[in-house]
Design a protein around this motif. Sequence first.
Motif, PDB file in Angstrom:
ATOM      1  N   VAL A 133     -45.420 -33.338 -39.877  1.00 26.49           N
ATOM      2  CA  VAL A 133     -44.667 -34.120 -40.864  1.00 26.49           C
ATOM      3  C   VAL A 133     -44.999 -35.602 -40.800  1.00 26.49           C
ATOM      4  O   VAL A 133     -44.510 -36.380 -41.628  1.00 26.49           O
ATOM      5  N   VAL A 134     -45.800 -36.002 -39.812  1.00 25.71           N
ATOM      6  CA  VAL A 134     -46.247 -37.398 -39.711  1.00 25.71           C
ATOM      7  C   VAL A 134     -47.752 -37.404 -39.476  1.00 25.71           C
ATOM      8  O   VAL A 134     -48.367 -36.360 -39.245  1.00 25.71           O
ATOM      9  N   ALA A 135     -48.349 -38.596 -39.508  1.00 27.09           N
ATOM     10  CA  ALA A 135     -49.807 -38.693 -39.402  1.00 27.09           C
ATOM     11  C   ALA A 135     -50.316 -38.312 -38.026  1.00 27.09           C
ATOM     12  O   ALA A 135     -51.371 -37.701 -37.896  1.00 27.09           O
ATOM     13  N   ASP A 136     -49.568 -38.678 -36.981  1.00 28.84           N
ATOM     14  CA  ASP A 136     -50.046 -38.369 -35.631  1.00 28.84           C
ATOM     15  C   ASP A 136     -48.895 -37.937 -34.737  1.00 28.84           C
ATOM     16  O   ASP A 136     -48.433 -36.811 -34.818  1.00 28.84           O
ATOM     17  N   ARG A 137     -48.375 -38.854 -33.917  1.00 26.67           N
ATOM     18  CA  ARG A 137     -47.334 -38.508 -32.961  1.00 26.67           C
ATOM     19  C   ARG A 137     -46.135 -39.446 -33.048  1.00 26.67           C
ATOM     20  O   ARG A 137     -45.522 -39.777 -32.042  1.00 26.67           O
ATOM     21  N   LYS A 138     -45.828 -39.871 -34.245  1.00 34.19           N
ATOM     22  CA  LYS A 138     -44.664 -40.737 -34.422  1.00 34.19           C
ATOM     23  C   LYS A 138     -43.413 -40.023 -33.947  1.00 34.19           C
ATOM     24  O   LYS A 138     -42.486 -40.638 -33.413  1.00 34.19           O
ATOM     25  N   ILE A 139     -43.373 -38.717 -34.146  1.00 32.76           N
ATOM     26  CA  ILE A 139     -42.296 -37.885 -33.615  1.00 32.76           C
ATOM     27  C   ILE A 139     -42.853 -36.496 -33.349  1.00 32.76           C
ATOM     28  O   ILE A 139     -43.695 -36.002 -34.109  1.00 32.76           O
ATOM     29  N   THR A 140     -42.425 -35.892 -32.253  1.00 32.52           N
ATOM     30  CA  THR A 140     -42.833 -34.531 -31.905  1.00 32.52           C
ATOM     31  C   THR A 140     -41.577 -33.675 -31.841  1.00 32.52           C
ATOM     32  O   THR A 140     -40.645 -33.985 -31.090  1.00 32.52           O
ATOM     33  N   LEU A 141     -41.539 -32.630 -32.627  1.00 33.34           N
ATOM     34  CA  LEU A 141     -40.340 -31.804 -32.759  1.00 33.34           C
ATOM     35  C   LEU A 141     -40.603 -30.419 -32.178  1.00 33.34           C
ATOM     36  O   LEU A 141     -41.355 -29.632 -32.752  1.00 33.34           O
ATOM     37  N   SER A 142     -39.981 -30.131 -31.045  1.00 36.67           N
ATOM     38  CA  SER A 142     -40.112 -28.769 -30.506  1.00 36.67           C
ATOM     39  C   SER A 142     -39.383 -27.783 -31.395  1.00 36.67           C
ATOM     40  O   SER A 142     -39.788 -26.624 -31.530  1.00 36.67           O
ATOM     41  N   SER A 143     -38.293 -28.247 -32.012  1.00 40.42           N
ATOM     42  CA  SER A 143     -37.583 -27.410 -32.991  1.00 40.42           C
ATOM     43  C   SER A 143     -36.822 -28.314 -33.942  1.00 40.42           C
ATOM     44  O   SER A 143     -36.295 -29.364 -33.542  1.00 40.42           O
ATOM     45  N   ALA A 144     -36.800 -27.934 -35.191  1.00 39.59           N
ATOM     46  CA  ALA A 144     -36.065 -28.676 -36.222  1.00 39.59           C
ATOM     47  C   ALA A 144     -35.746 -27.694 -37.345  1.00 39.59           C
ATOM     48  O   ALA A 144     -36.232 -26.545 -37.349  1.00 39.59           O
ATOM     49  N   LEU A 145     -34.931 -28.149 -38.294  1.00 36.46           N
ATOM     50  CA  LEU A 145     -34.544 -27.293 -39.416  1.00 36.46           C
ATOM     51  C   LEU A 145     -34.909 -27.978 -40.727  1.00 36.46           C
ATOM     52  O   LEU A 145     -34.665 -29.185 -40.896  1.00 36.46           O
ATOM     53  N   ILE A 146     -35.520 -27.213 -41.616  1.00 35.67           N
ATOM     54  CA  ILE A 146     -35.760 -27.681 -42.976  1.00 35.67           C
ATOM     55  C   ILE A 146     -34.576 -27.211 -43.811  1.00 35.67           C
ATOM     56  O   ILE A 146     -34.297 -26.004 -43.881  1.00 35.67           O
ATOM     57  N   VAL A 147     -33.864 -28.164 -44.409  1.00 30.11           N
ATOM     58  CA  VAL A 147     -32.616 -27.833 -45.109  1.00 30.11           C
ATOM     59  C   VAL A 147     -32.675 -28.361 -46.536  1.00 30.11           C
ATOM     60  O   VAL A 147     -33.498 -29.233 -46.868  1.00 30.11           O
ATOM     61  N   SER A 148     -31.802 -27.858 -47.372  1.00 26.67           N
ATOM     62  CA  SER A 148     -31.742 -28.321 -48.756  1.00 26.67           C
ATOM     63  C   SER A 148     -31.326 -29.789 -48.791  1.00 26.67           C
ATOM     64  O   SER A 148     -30.722 -30.315 -47.851  1.00 26.67           O
ATOM     65  N   ASP A 149     -31.651 -30.462 -49.887  1.00 31.23           N
ATOM     66  CA  ASP A 149     -31.327 -31.889 -49.998  1.00 31.23           C
ATOM     67  C   ASP A 149     -29.826 -32.124 -49.911  1.00 31.23           C
ATOM     68  O   ASP A 149     -29.378 -33.116 -49.315  1.00 31.23           O
ATOM     69  N   GLU A 150     -29.060 -31.232 -50.478  1.00 27.34           N
ATOM     70  CA  GLU A 150     -27.605 -31.389 -50.438  1.00 27.34           C
ATOM     71  C   GLU A 150     -27.090 -31.277 -49.010  1.00 27.34           C
ATOM     72  O   GLU A 150     -26.269 -32.090 -48.565  1.00 27.34           O
ATOM     73  N   ASP A 151     -27.562 -30.261 -48.282  1.00 24.14           N
ATOM     74  CA  ASP A 151     -27.139 -30.113 -46.884  1.00 24.14           C
ATOM     75  C   ASP A 151     -27.604 -31.308 -46.056  1.00 24.14           C
ATOM     76  O   ASP A 151     -26.895 -31.760 -45.153  1.00 24.14           O
ATOM     77  N   TYR A 152     -28.795 -31.802 -46.350  1.00 26.00           N
ATOM     78  CA  TYR A 152     -29.302 -32.962 -45.611  1.00 26.00           C
ATOM     79  C   TYR A 152     -28.361 -34.154 -45.787  1.00 26.00           C
ATOM     80  O   TYR A 152     -28.013 -34.846 -44.814  1.00 26.00           O
ATOM     81  N   ARG A 153     -27.941 -34.407 -47.033  1.00 21.23           N
ATOM     82  CA  ARG A 153     -27.049 -35.542 -47.297  1.00 21.23           C
ATOM     83  C   ARG A 153     -25.701 -35.362 -46.607  1.00 21.23           C
ATOM     84  O   ARG A 153     -25.098 -36.332 -46.143  1.00 21.23           O
ATOM     85  N   ASN A 154     -25.242 -34.093 -46.512  1.00 19.55           N
ATOM     86  CA  ASN A 154     -23.930 -33.839 -45.921  1.00 19.55           C
ATOM     87  C   ASN A 154     -23.955 -33.858 -44.397  1.00 19.55           C
ATOM     88  O   ASN A 154     -22.924 -34.114 -43.765  1.00 19.55           O
ATOM     89  N   TRP A 155     -25.119 -33.554 -43.801  1.00 19.33           N
ATOM     90  CA  TRP A 155     -25.148 -33.322 -42.351  1.00 19.33           C
ATOM     91  C   TRP A 155     -25.684 -34.496 -41.532  1.00 19.33           C
ATOM     92  O   TRP A 155     -25.599 -34.464 -40.302  1.00 19.33           O
ATOM     93  N   VAL A 156     -26.272 -35.489 -42.163  1.00 23.45           N
ATOM     94  CA  VAL A 156     -26.773 -36.633 -41.395  1.00 23.45           C
ATOM     95  C   VAL A 156     -25.914 -37.857 -41.711  1.00 23.45           C
ATOM     96  O   VAL A 156     -25.260 -37.931 -42.767  1.00 23.45           O
ATOM     97  N   SER A 157     -25.943 -38.814 -40.801  1.00 21.35           N
ATOM     98  CA  SER A 157     -25.088 -39.989 -40.970  1.00 21.35           C
ATOM     99  C   SER A 157     -25.661 -40.980 -41.981  1.00 21.35           C
ATOM    100  O   SER A 157     -24.913 -41.669 -42.660  1.00 21.35           O
TER     101      SER A 157
END
Length: 693
Positions: free
Chosen positions: A480-504
């Motif tokens: 999801v990034v060009a190199d190693r800006k972030i490394t995710l051992s696990s993450a969830l791809i969620v709908s835009d609505e859920d994203y807006r509701n679940w993050v600060s």
Amino acid sequence: MFFKHVRRNAAKYRKNNGLFFSSLVVAIVAFYTLLSLGDQDVMRFLKTIESDAVSKLMLLVPVVYMISLFFVFFLVYFAYRYQLDNRKKEFGLYLMLGMKRSTLFAMLMSETIWNSLISILIGLPISLLLTEGISLATAKLVGLGIIGHRISFSISAVLGTVVGFIAVQMIAMLFLSASFSRKEPMELLRSDSPEKQVPLSAKTGWLCFGVGLMFLILAYVVGVTMLRSFDFNIVMLIIILGGGGTFILYRGMGVFIGHNIQQKSPMRSGLFTFTGRQIQENVIHQYKALAISSLLLVMALACVSFGIGVASGRGSTEVRTVDFSIDGSEQEVRRVLDSEASKSMIAVYYPMFLSRMNTNLYDNTGVVLRSEPNARDFSWTGLNAALEKLPETNLRNNMIENFSDRSGPYLISETSYNELLQAIGKEQIQLKMNQVALYTSMKDSGDFMNILNGALELGAYIEVDGQKYELLSSVYYDNVVADRKITLSSALIVSDEDYRNWVSDASTPFCWNVVLNHKVVNEKGLMQAIQLMEQNIMGTGLEYESYISGIGRNLFYTVAASYLTIYLGVLFMVIANTVIGLKYLMQQRANKHRYITLLMLGANVNELRKSARSQIRLFFALTLSVAVCSSIFAIWSMFTSFLKLPVGTSMSKVVVIAGISAILFVVIECIYIHIVEHASSREIQALRVTDRG
């Protein structure tokens, strides 16, 4: 007169020992190719982004070079001893005619220097052409482009090759010529008595053959069943069983061959029995050389396979998803990317919305350490339940423990991830109500990916605030990034609505991703296109990372592992084949009187040449059969333990490369066999026109 005589003797030596001379030329090519590694385009590029790692690799090159010289020294010593043994009577005659011992010593050293110079004059131009070809090919493959190529001529590599090569030759000849020049003329003129055969009873021979075979089978079984990672103790056990089994097997192989001849002799005519007995005697006398050559070939095939595996695995699944990941406000980023200098170079850019789910902070026991406003109650319960249904392994248990954490995972907006998929030409995700997708950046871990896929196929889910969300049956892993800006051992791809509701903070993207125009990349090459775009971003105050860093890291691993192991593999192959060929020719020359006897009994030269060809092919086959069988299990063990190919690696590509390598191996072996056959035939042909008595 002296130097004319030296040149004539040297030319005669090259003609009569083409096998060894060709091996010396190959060694020179290999030496220069190794020592000039730092001056190739790829390494010059890597120094700009991985300077520390490249510096450490360059410190390793002299070590590998010294190991190479060590092996080549024994090859040279062995070959020169063979040459000098054949010229003993010539040296004795020189001394009888009044040549001083110091002059004989000087003549031998001069011949060595002259042949070394001829080898260098042939080998270095071939080396230069080969290294330029490799440099051009790799520059094209990694995107540096032909424009990024610079012709390189490494003075240090030339000096290192010349000094090391001549030093090895001179030291080997120094020991041998000193020994020969001290002998008395009559000792040199005296014919050698036939080598005494070490008595070996049939019972002992069969026992050795059986024990050796059993040790090899045990080594194969241990490698395939017990080697799951690089375990030093298990590796040493395999080496002891495999190496010891090879020596013991060849020790008893003469009895096996003798039994086979005895069974088939009544049904065959001509020189079948003679051919078989010659092979039997060669194996009995040369079993150590056969075992060493076989083990060298196993090492050669394993090294080349390792190099191919690393080169095929690293980067083969690395789909270029993003060229730049930029930090900054929307206004600042758009100002730079929409400028005239950048606009024509960019295919698309988009915000990547990625953030951690807003949950309370828990300790390992699940006790709340810090409460957050509007926190969500998250659980991996459904995924863990699916994992528990899979066969128990240490990795599975560790995954269950990790997924027991109630802290919120990272979330990726569905729209952002779909823009990434669209940019690389993949099918987009279509999430339905109460559906999410699992993401990981650990795609190179085959076991991890297999366990995750197995759990998802069983119907896994997550829970948020007591509501179940179904996990799609596929794991997504495109970076999801060009190199190693972030490394995710696990993450969830969620709908835009859920994203807006679940993050600060759902309004601020994690970064802005940029994909370069394909036309620009094709015209200038990927590396140069990225470097041109970097010039537009540098000095703007924006922080960024580029795909070029990941390429550099992958290239470093590929060069460090594949380049050096393939180099050692080729060197081991050259040494092994040269030893096999020279050992046979030595044995044939020692048994010259037998061929003369057959001629006197009525056999013709063509029959003797046919017999010799059969002996040579069988001699090579006996070495190659054990080596190829052992290498199959060695490669099998290697690729199922510490060198597993990453998930998604193109097996068709691996098979094609392996097939081409196998064909090259067969061609090389056929060339060596043909060279030995030619040398053997020339010696037999000479019996017809020289004194046979």
